[in-house]
Design a protein around this motif. Structure first.
Motif, mmCIF file in Angstrom:
data_model
loop_
_atom_site.group_PDB
_atom_site.id
_atom_site.type_symbol
_atom_site.label_atom_id
_atom_site.label_comp_id
_atom_site.label_asym_id
_atom_site.label_seq_id
_atom_site.Cartn_x
_atom_site.Cartn_y
_atom_site.Cartn_z
ATOM 1 N N LEU A 51 0.918 -1.084 -0.081
ATOM 2 C CA LEU A 51 0.053 -0.011 -0.066
ATOM 3 C C LEU A 51 0.806 1.218 0.018
ATOM 4 C CD1 LEU A 51 -2.804 -0.859 2.511
ATOM 5 C CD2 LEU A 51 -3.116 -0.698 -0.071
ATOM 6 N N LYS A 52 2.021 1.251 0.853
ATOM 7 C CA LYS A 52 2.981 2.329 0.674
ATOM 8 C C LYS A 52 3.466 2.546 -0.803
ATOM 9 C CE LYS A 52 7.133 4.245 2.991
ATOM 10 N NZ LYS A 52 7.991 4.074 3.952
ATOM 11 N N LYS A 73 -2.788 3.495 9.684
ATOM 12 C CA LYS A 73 -1.644 3.930 8.765
ATOM 13 C C LYS A 73 -2.059 3.643 7.499
ATOM 14 C CE LYS A 73 2.410 5.616 7.839
ATOM 15 N NZ LYS A 73 2.719 6.964 8.058
ATOM 16 N N GLU A 74 -2.486 2.341 7.013
ATOM 17 C CA GLU A 74 -2.573 1.889 5.690
ATOM 18 C C GLU A 74 -3.951 2.682 4.967
ATOM 19 O OE1 GLU A 74 -1.103 -2.716 6.168
ATOM 20 O OE2 GLU A 74 -3.186 -2.248 6.472
ATOM 21 N N ILE A 78 -3.937 4.797 1.504
ATOM 22 C CA ILE A 78 -4.992 4.981 0.308
ATOM 23 C C ILE A 78 -5.555 6.255 -0.090
ATOM 24 C CG2 ILE A 78 -7.278 4.108 0.092
ATOM 25 C CD1 ILE A 78 -6.953 1.623 1.965
ATOM 26 N N PHE A 79 -5.698 6.904 0.965
ATOM 27 C CA PHE A 79 -5.801 8.765 0.702
ATOM 28 C C PHE A 79 -4.892 9.170 -0.148
ATOM 29 C CE2 PHE A 79 -8.318 9.008 5.202
ATOM 30 C CZ PHE A 79 -9.346 8.414 4.433
ATOM 31 N N ARG A 80 -3.642 8.723 0.271
ATOM 32 C CA ARG A 80 -2.561 9.514 -0.606
ATOM 33 C C ARG A 80 -2.796 9.070 -1.933
ATOM 34 N NH1 ARG A 80 2.829 8.318 2.378
ATOM 35 N NH2 ARG A 80 1.800 9.274 4.011
ATOM 36 N N ASP A 92 -12.635 1.043 -5.929
ATOM 37 C CA ASP A 92 -13.588 0.157 -5.249
ATOM 38 C C ASP A 92 -12.757 0.003 -3.890
ATOM 39 O OD1 ASP A 92 -14.870 -1.807 -4.376
ATOM 40 O OD2 ASP A 92 -14.956 -2.966 -6.218
ATOM 41 N N ILE A 93 -13.253 0.528 -2.973
ATOM 42 C CA ILE A 93 -12.407 0.104 -1.474
ATOM 43 C C ILE A 93 -13.756 -0.500 -0.626
ATOM 44 C CG2 ILE A 93 -10.727 1.797 -1.757
ATOM 45 C CD1 ILE A 93 -12.484 3.839 -0.294
ATOM 46 N N SER A 94 -14.781 -1.158 -1.292
ATOM 47 C CA SER A 94 -15.654 -1.965 -0.653
ATOM 48 C C SER A 94 -15.235 -2.947 0.376
ATOM 49 C CB SER A 94 -16.459 -2.262 -1.452
ATOM 50 O OG SER A 94 -16.242 -3.331 -2.495
#
Length: 217
Positions: A51-52, A73-74, A78-80, A92-94
């Motif tokens: 994710l980073k 933190k993860e 995702i926002f970034r 899609d982050i369902s």
């Protein structure tokens, strides 16, 4: 692992030894689509590292991060990645537990996104206030067309529906499997709209209310 622009995998297919190769592909910055769907926990690997790496990409057009149970933190990563990928069209982050998500930060990431067309935040343990804040922030967005919010904790929907109608570009809002206590108020809001069954309105301007879709005139 062969390099390609569309990287897809499920949790059970990843070995710990493969993480560095996956990160290398992500960091090549040639990826246009990334799909990561949790399946099981057969193998242990460093999800945060993946994710980073995703948070530093800039060329992604489609992202699916489903059932991955991100830590706080993860979630920041995702926002970034939403903010950095200016060509992103589908997110899609369902099926993630976002009950303690920083809604303000999420809204800032999506409300002025220049290309986002479809967002799925179904089954994310979000309540009425969270979801209203998200839909309200999207009133200023000029690209988002479809928003899926099924299976969350919505008891009152009238303010969400009002924000849907106030949106510049949003034409499809799905709220399936939510229990509304204010259905009469919702009906009053949409009394100037046409009502279709789900099958008849799949590709039309609509809001899904558990099997029926209300069509914007």
């Amino acid at each position: 692992m062969e390099v390609n622009k569309n990287l897809r995998f499920v949790y059970e297919m990843i070995y710990y030894s493969e993480v560095d190769e996956i990160v290398r592909q992500i960091e090549s910055n040639d990826l246009e689509e990334f799909c990561y769907v949790y399946s099981s926990t057969y193998y242990d690997f460093d999800q945060k590292k993946i994710l980073k790496a995703l948070s530093r990409t800039t060329e992604l057009k489609k992202i699916s991060l489903v059932k991955i149970s991100p830590t706080r933190k993860e979630i920041k990563y995702i926002f970034r990645l939403i903010h950095n990928n200016k060509k992103l069209k589908k997110l899609d982050i369902s099926e993630n537990n976002f009950h303690d998500i920083d809604v303000d930060e999420f809204c800032n990431a999506i409300k002025n996104h220049p290309t986002l067309e479809k967002l799925d935040i179904s089954y994310c343990s979000l309540d009425t206030n969270n979801l209203y804040q998200i839909v309200h922030s999207l009133e200023v967005n000029s690209t988002l067309q479809k928003l899926q919010m099924d299976g969350n904790y919505i008891d009152k929907g009238q303010d969400i529906i009002k924000s849907f109608f106030a949106s510049k570009s949003l034409y499809h809002l799905s709220l399936i499997t939510n229990s509304f206590n204010d259905i009469d108020d919702i009906i009053n809001i949409v009394n100037s709209c046409l009502l279709y069954t789900s099958d008849a309105a799949d590709d039309m301007q609509c809001v899904d209310l558990g099997g029926r879709r209300i069509i914007k005139k």
